[in-house]
Scaffold this motif. Structure first.
Motif, PDB file in Angstrom:
ATOM      1  N   ASN A 302       0.848  -1.185   0.000  1.00 17.68           N
ATOM      2  CA  ASN A 302       0.000   0.000   0.000  1.00 17.68           C
ATOM      3  C   ASN A 302       0.885   1.237   0.000  1.00 17.68           C
ATOM      4  O   ASN A 302       2.055   1.180   0.389  1.00 17.68           O
ATOM      5  CB  ASN A 302      -0.896   0.019   1.240  1.00 17.68           C
ATOM      6  N   SER A 303       0.341   2.340  -0.446  1.00 17.60           N
ATOM      7  CA  SER A 303       1.049   3.612  -0.361  1.00 17.60           C
ATOM      8  C   SER A 303       0.744   4.256   0.985  1.00 17.60           C
ATOM      9  O   SER A 303      -0.047   3.737   1.768  1.00 17.60           O
ATOM     10  CB  SER A 303       0.628   4.532  -1.511  1.00 17.60           C
ATOM     11  N   GLY A 304       1.358   5.402   1.243  1.00 15.45           N
ATOM     12  CA  GLY A 304       1.167   6.079   2.521  1.00 15.45           C
ATOM     13  C   GLY A 304       2.491   6.447   3.146  1.00 15.45           C
ATOM     14  O   GLY A 304       3.553   6.301   2.518  1.00 15.45           O
ATOM     15  N   ASP A 305       2.437   6.919   4.382  1.00 11.84           N
ATOM     16  CA  ASP A 305       3.659   7.305   5.075  1.00 11.84           C
ATOM     17  C   ASP A 305       4.571   6.097   5.252  1.00 11.84           C
ATOM     18  O   ASP A 305       4.114   5.010   5.627  1.00 11.84           O
ATOM     19  CB  ASP A 305       3.339   7.897   6.447  1.00 11.84           C
ATOM     20  N   PRO A 306       5.873   6.247   5.013  1.00  7.82           N
ATOM     21  CA  PRO A 306       6.794   5.113   5.179  1.00  7.82           C
ATOM     22  C   PRO A 306       6.971   4.747   6.653  1.00  7.82           C
ATOM     23  O   PRO A 306       6.789   5.585   7.544  1.00  7.82           O
ATOM     24  CB  PRO A 306       8.101   5.636   4.585  1.00  7.82           C
ATOM     25  N   ILE A 307       7.303   3.500   6.895  1.00 12.86           N
ATOM     26  CA  ILE A 307       7.608   3.036   8.249  1.00 12.86           C
ATOM     27  C   ILE A 307       9.062   3.388   8.551  1.00 12.86           C
ATOM     28  O   ILE A 307       9.963   3.042   7.791  1.00 12.86           O
ATOM     29  CB  ILE A 307       7.389   1.515   8.371  1.00 12.86           C
ATOM     30  N   THR A 308       9.296   4.074   9.645  1.00 12.56           N
ATOM     31  CA  THR A 308      10.653   4.488   9.993  1.00 12.56           C
ATOM     32  C   THR A 308      11.484   3.285  10.415  1.00 12.56           C
ATOM     33  O   THR A 308      10.946   2.246  10.817  1.00 12.56           O
ATOM     34  CB  THR A 308      10.634   5.509  11.136  1.00 12.56           C
ATOM     35  N   ASP A 309      12.796   3.435  10.346  1.00 15.92           N
ATOM     36  CA  ASP A 309      13.689   2.355  10.779  1.00 15.92           C
ATOM     37  C   ASP A 309      13.471   2.038  12.257  1.00 15.92           C
ATOM     38  O   ASP A 309      13.552   0.876  12.678  1.00 15.92           O
ATOM     39  CB  ASP A 309      15.151   2.760  10.535  1.00 15.92           C
ATOM     40  N   HIS A 310      13.212   3.064  13.053  1.00 17.42           N
ATOM     41  CA  HIS A 310      12.959   2.841  14.484  1.00 17.42           C
ATOM     42  C   HIS A 310      11.707   1.995  14.695  1.00 17.42           C
ATOM     43  O   HIS A 310      11.696   1.065  15.505  1.00 17.42           O
ATOM     44  CB  HIS A 310      12.805   4.188  15.197  1.00 17.42           C
TER      45      HIS A 310
END
Length: 374
Positions: A302-310
């Motif tokens: 899905n598109s949307g805000d990316p998941i941060t490495d943290h």
């Protein structure tokens, strides 16, 4: 006189002085009798003295300071565990237990100081004594955490189990209403909304039950049989669309997607991944299943805000959730157990789940062997 000898020789005086302090430090409503305090103090001090006389070189001391001997057996740990179990059964908090140790440490060192110990040898004895107290404190904290987790997991299991009966009654009532002749449009809309809520609640309860089983050391039940991912994907899509009628989800299947799996568990994994994508993503959701030589891959993107490495580091931990937009919070956001359960289901099938996330797309990929490995 060295500290260990002093403790054993003056144990009665030390315990009497400590008991007066400990009785004042205990939390309200947790007063202890003199006999209870006396038995506890004698047991702990005796174990400290034994530990202090045990030979320990510089390497051993360094390892202990780094916590590398945390699992090694010792008399101090045995006494500390017994003490913590007894105090917790009496309703004491961890703060109350720490207060006891703080008072014991201060009492011993203050009284011993009156014998005028000095020099490097006295300093080393104080170090050994403090090591013993800290070891006991660590064990007490560990026992407290263990007991708290057990109670929390037990309550979660009871709650999830007991919620099934009223939820089933609600579901049956909704099904009856759906078959009422000439039900007005408002009633039809209301029953459809209620049915979607029931499905969401059922998924949350199922995840909570699975979570509780695993936290209590039970293995998830699994029944492997011949399965085809194509119909499992379509069934998962139907279930998710019933709960999220506005969501746009497409399916693509390629290659041979047959294998030996637990169909119900794979369906649970698929639904959880799709719900996660709808709740935390934006735009269309894409589900695909493809067959390879000895494995089958499932991906949900899905598109949307990316998941941060943290966030990735704790993404599959239980009760952890990534950021959810305000309009998608509340009951729809779930308990944060979905991805944890997905990870457990993949591992049950000797597979794995991974995530890749960029500014353009986030994709969860599950790789499953076609058949259980020996």
């Amino acid at each position: 006189m060295d500290l260990s000898t002093y403790i054993e020789k003056e144990i009665e005086a030390i315990v009497s002085e400590w008991a007066r302090q400990a009785s004042r430090l205990a939390g309200e409503g947790n007063a202890l009798t003199e006999i209870e305090l006396r038995n506890t103090g004698i047991g702990m001090l005796s174990s400290f003295a034994i530990d202090m006389r045990t030979a320990q070189g510089g390497a051993g001391q360094a390892a202990k300071s780094r916590g590398q001997l945390a699992d090694a057996p010792s008399a101090v740990k045995d006494v500390a565990q017994e003490h913590a179990e007894y105090r917790l059964s009496q309703g004491f908090s961890l703060d109350d237990i720490i207060a006891e140790y703080r008072a014991l440490r201060a009492t011993v060192l203050r009284l011993w100081q009156t014998t005028n110990p000095s020099g490097s040898d006295a300093f080393q004895q104080m170090i050994r004594f403090n090591e013993a107290v800290d070891e006991a404190l660590t064990e007490a904290a560990r026992e407290h955490q263990k007991r708290t987790e057990e109670v929390r997991n037990l309550l979660s299991g009871i709650l999830a189990h007991d919620l099934r009966s009223p939820l089933s009654a609600i579901s049956n009532s909704i099904e009856l209403l759906r078959h009422v002749p000439a039900l007005p449009p408002m009633g039809t809309t209301a029953t459809e909304n209620a049915q979607r809520s029931v499905l969401r609640m059922k998924r949350m309860i199922d995840d909570l039950l699975d979570f509780t089983r695993m936290r209590l050391g039970e293995a998830l039940p699994i029944a492997v049989s011949s399965q085809n991912l194509a119909p499992l994907c379509r069934q998962a899509l139907d279930e998710v669309r019933a709960s999220f009628p506005d969501a746009q989800v497409d399916l693509r299947v390629s290659g041979d997607v047959e294998g030996e799996w637990d169909g119900a568990r794979i369906s649970q994994l698929l639904v959880n991944l799709l719900v996660n994508a709808i709740q935390h993503g934006a735009g269309d959701v894409h589900l695909s299943a493809s067959g390879q030589c000895d494995t089958v891959c499932i991906s949900v993107s899905n598109s949307g805000d990316p998941i941060t490495d943290h966030a990735k580091r704790t993404l599959f931990d239980p009760l952890m959730r990534t950021y959810t937009p305000p309009e998608r919070r509340g009951s729809a956001a779930g308990l944060g157990l979905g991805l944890y359960v997905c990870d457990c289901i993949a591992k049950l099938h000797q597979g794995k789940i991974e995530v890749e996330s960029s500014a353009q797309v986030t994709t969860f990929t599950v790789e499953l062997p076609r058949a259980p490995r020996g």
